[in-house]
Design a protein around this motif. Structure first.
Motif, PDB file in Angstrom:
ATOM      1  N   ILE A  29     120.720   1.495 -13.180  1.00  0.00           N
ATOM      2  CA  ILE A  29     120.695  -0.206 -12.693  1.00  0.00           C
ATOM      3  C   ILE A  29     120.396  -0.366 -11.350  1.00  0.00           C
ATOM      4  O   ILE A  29     121.111  -0.005 -10.508  1.00  0.00           O
ATOM      5  N   PRO A  30     119.559  -1.211 -11.203  1.00  0.00           N
ATOM      6  CA  PRO A  30     119.160  -1.540  -9.781  1.00  0.00           C
ATOM      7  C   PRO A  30     120.287  -2.400  -9.384  1.00  0.00           C
ATOM      8  O   PRO A  30     120.946  -3.081 -10.120  1.00  0.00           O
ATOM      9  N   ASN A  31     120.430  -2.452  -7.972  1.00  0.00           N
ATOM     10  CA  ASN A  31     121.549  -2.831  -7.163  1.00  0.00           C
ATOM     11  C   ASN A  31     121.572  -4.336  -7.388  1.00  0.00           C
ATOM     12  O   ASN A  31     122.676  -5.163  -7.377  1.00  0.00           O
ATOM     13  N   GLU A  32     120.293  -4.903  -7.325  1.00  0.00           N
ATOM     14  CA  GLU A  32     120.201  -6.282  -7.553  1.00  0.00           C
ATOM     15  C   GLU A  32     120.635  -6.916  -8.604  1.00  0.00           C
ATOM     16  O   GLU A  32     121.135  -7.991  -8.812  1.00  0.00           O
ATOM     17  N   THR A  33     120.404  -6.275  -9.883  1.00  0.00           N
ATOM     18  CA  THR A  33     121.220  -6.458 -11.037  1.00  0.00           C
ATOM     19  C   THR A  33     122.686  -6.667 -11.142  1.00  0.00           C
ATOM     20  O   THR A  33     123.326  -7.677 -11.800  1.00  0.00           O
ATOM     21  N   MET A  56     126.146   5.874  -6.490  1.00  0.00           N
ATOM     22  CA  MET A  56     125.603   4.716  -6.089  1.00  0.00           C
ATOM     23  C   MET A  56     124.543   5.181  -4.947  1.00  0.00           C
ATOM     24  O   MET A  56     124.829   5.593  -4.015  1.00  0.00           O
ATOM     25  N   GLY A  57     123.471   4.846  -5.147  1.00  0.00           N
ATOM     26  CA  GLY A  57     122.179   5.112  -4.257  1.00  0.00           C
ATOM     27  C   GLY A  57     121.768   3.863  -3.336  1.00  0.00           C
ATOM     28  O   GLY A  57     122.381   2.735  -3.626  1.00  0.00           O
ATOM     29  N   ALA A  58     120.807   3.913  -2.511  1.00  0.00           N
ATOM     30  CA  ALA A  58     120.128   2.968  -1.779  1.00  0.00           C
ATOM     31  C   ALA A  58     119.604   2.159  -2.775  1.00  0.00           C
ATOM     32  O   ALA A  58     119.469   0.720  -2.410  1.00  0.00           O
ATOM     33  N   LEU A  85     107.085  -5.310  -0.763  1.00  0.00           N
ATOM     34  CA  LEU A  85     108.373  -4.665  -1.430  1.00  0.00           C
ATOM     35  C   LEU A  85     109.354  -5.349  -1.420  1.00  0.00           C
ATOM     36  O   LEU A  85     110.628  -5.014  -0.980  1.00  0.00           O
ATOM     37  N   GLN A  86     109.399  -6.566  -2.024  1.00  0.00           N
ATOM     38  CA  GLN A  86     110.673  -7.569  -1.828  1.00  0.00           C
ATOM     39  C   GLN A  86     111.765  -6.972  -2.766  1.00  0.00           C
ATOM     40  O   GLN A  86     113.014  -7.130  -2.320  1.00  0.00           O
ATOM     41  N   LYS A  87     111.270  -6.668  -4.112  1.00  0.00           N
ATOM     42  CA  LYS A  87     112.291  -5.865  -4.806  1.00  0.00           C
ATOM     43  C   LYS A  87     113.084  -4.792  -4.374  1.00  0.00           C
ATOM     44  O   LYS A  87     114.103  -4.451  -4.397  1.00  0.00           O
ATOM     45  N   VAL A  88     112.180  -3.801  -3.679  1.00  0.00           N
ATOM     46  CA  VAL A  88     112.917  -2.623  -3.229  1.00  0.00           C
ATOM     47  C   VAL A  88     113.974  -2.895  -1.882  1.00  0.00           C
ATOM     48  O   VAL A  88     115.117  -2.524  -1.858  1.00  0.00           O
ATOM     49  N   VAL A  89     113.409  -4.099  -1.008  1.00  0.00           N
ATOM     50  CA  VAL A  89     114.277  -4.454   0.006  1.00  0.00           C
ATOM     51  C   VAL A  89     115.551  -5.001  -0.745  1.00  0.00           C
ATOM     52  O   VAL A  89     116.585  -4.780  -0.128  1.00  0.00           O
ATOM     53  N   ALA A  90     115.521  -6.088  -1.653  1.00  0.00           N
ATOM     54  CA  ALA A  90     116.344  -6.632  -2.103  1.00  0.00           C
ATOM     55  C   ALA A  90     117.359  -5.667  -2.945  1.00  0.00           C
ATOM     56  O   ALA A  90     118.700  -5.860  -2.721  1.00  0.00           O
ATOM     57  N   ASN A  91     116.853  -4.554  -3.517  1.00  0.00           N
ATOM     58  CA  ASN A  91     117.854  -3.555  -3.931  1.00  0.00           C
ATOM     59  C   ASN A  91     118.765  -2.877  -2.593  1.00  0.00           C
ATOM     60  O   ASN A  91     119.719  -2.629  -2.890  1.00  0.00           O
TER      61      ASN A  91
END
Length: 441
Positions: free
Chosen positions: A310-314, A293-295, A256-262
């Protein structure tokens, strides 16, 4: 078949009932307990008006709030008699259980009153109707089993249906206790986190991003504590999960790299205050204001009413325009063309007059009109205006400015040109014979 309406049968039944009354009901201990129940009821009726007045004053302080606290106070006011009666009966049961009188009758009363109170307060704490019915069924079932002295044997039976897992005693009773305790603790954690978020939302000392950060962290902490306390309460050795949790964490981190990154990107966004709820931002070719603003993501609502998640990483890795980062001021540039036959000084004065009549255009900083160049068909002017409410839209204020400029130009006779092309044809070339090309050598 014996006749149940015969005199002998009726006399036998009456004799048995009389013997039961004399041996089990009309005994000194039960009569004293019955008197204690009646005394507790009388005392509760005498004390309930004062409790109701206190609840009424508390509801006035809440100011007509519609939250669960206000509903709980209202329910408390409506059931003060039963609650005070329950408290007095429980105190009597504690005092009488260590005496030769016993407390069976008082215990039955306490069980029934407790079931009633649980059902009443469940109706305001649980919104789902099916869940309320389930809680009511369980409450009355436990009360009935306790009345007929079957609750303790049932607990023994459920606890005996068990297996041993590495020294841990896992039984049906442990599972039921764990599920009930976890549900109560999780519900309490969610209520506590929502209450804290509402308190943070009205705090003027904290910025919106810090409020969101504290709200998300408090929810994670409360839920984690609920899980840990639930596992520890049923006898689970938490140290045994240390190695397993570490291995599981590595697996989750890889999968879950993307989830953790977000998740970490969201924490960074909240810490550095680059964006916050209410800001107007532009991502790509669209813009909107931050609604939530969510997790994992940020909710952005555009002027079209479309909500983008919009994903936080973006927002961390791509350029983002924040129109309200330092302040809400935003300058708009509106190109306007006038004919070469008109005086540009007069056109600039009319544009300034039209812009000043638009309510959303700020007087400070002052709007200005610049001559940008001489185009093919017009003298190119540009009006630069300032607004401080970009959330209310940009195209609409530009449209209002252009409409007022249109009216002012028409009233003053200033022409708004459009592209024109002049074609010149030489007359001596018309009808002249063409000379054939020379032959190739």
């Amino acid at each position: 078949m014996p006749n149940i309406f015969s005199a002998d049968t009726i006399n036998s039944l009456l004799a048995r009932a009389e013997a039961w009354l004399q041996q089990d009901v009309l005994v000194i201990g039960n009569l004293i307990q019955l008197g204690g129940v009646l005394v507790a009821l009388v005392l509760a009726r005498m004390a309930s008006p004062a409790m109701q007045r206190f609840c009424a004053r508390l509801r006035e302080r809440l100011g007509g709030s519609s939250g669960w606290v206000a509903r709980a106070v209202q329910e408390l006011e409506e059931n003060t008699l039963v609650i005070i009666w329950l408290a007095l009966q429980w105190l009597m049961f504690v005092l009488a259980s260590g005496t030769p009188l016993g407390g069976n009758l008082i215990e039955v009363t306490v069980s029934l009153l407790a079931a009633w109170v649980v059902i009443q307060f469940t109706s305001i704490l649980i919104a789902d109707r099916a869940m309320r019915r389930l809680v009511a069924f369980l409450a009355w079932t436990v009360a009935a089993l306790n009345v007929v002295d079957l609750l303790d044997p049932l607990i023994v039976i459920l606890d005996s249906a068990s297996v041993e897992i590495g020294g841990f005693h896992l039984s049906v009773m442990v599972v039921i206790k764990g599920m009930i305790l976890f549900s109560v603790l999780l519900w309490t954690a969610l209520i506590a986190s929502r209450t804290l978020e509402r308190r943070l939302a009205v705090s003027e000392r904290l910025t919106p991003s810090v409020r969101v950060l504290f709200g998300q962290l408090s929810k994670i902490i409360f839920i984690t504590v609920a899980i840990v306390v639930s596992l520890a309460s049923v006898g689970v050795d938490l140290t045994a999960f240390a190695v397993f949790t570490g291995a599981l964490g590595v697996g989750i981190g890889l999968g879950l790299q993307k989830v953790v990154a977000n998740l970490f990107s969201g924490v960074l966004l909240l810490i550095d205050h680059s964006i916050k709820p209410g800001d107007v931002i532009a991502v790509g070719t669209t813009y909107g204001w931050i609604n939530f603003m969510g997790a994992r993501y940020v909710s952005v609502i555009t002027r079209d009413g479309i909500e983008h998640l919009i994903p936080n990483e973006t927002l961390i890795t791509t350029p983002v325009e924040n129109w309200s980062f330092s302040n809400d001021l935003l300058r708009l540039k509106i190109p306007i063309g006038v004919s070469y036959k008109n005086d540009p000084h007069r056109a600039i004065a009319l544009i300034i007059e039209a812009v000043d009549a638009v309510p959303r255009v700020l007087k400070e900083p002052r709007p200005v009109v610049l001559l940008k160049g001489f185009g093919d068909s017009s003298v190119d002017l540009e009006a630069r205006i300032w607004i401080n409410d970009p959330r209310n839209g940009i195209s609409n204020v530009k449209s209002e400015v252009l409409l007022r400029v249109w009216d002012s130009f028409h009233a003053a006779g200033i022409e708004i040109p459009f592209p024109q092309r002049d074609i010149h044809i030489k007359s001596d070339d018309i009808g002249a014979p063409r000379t054939p090309p020379a032959p190739a050598a």
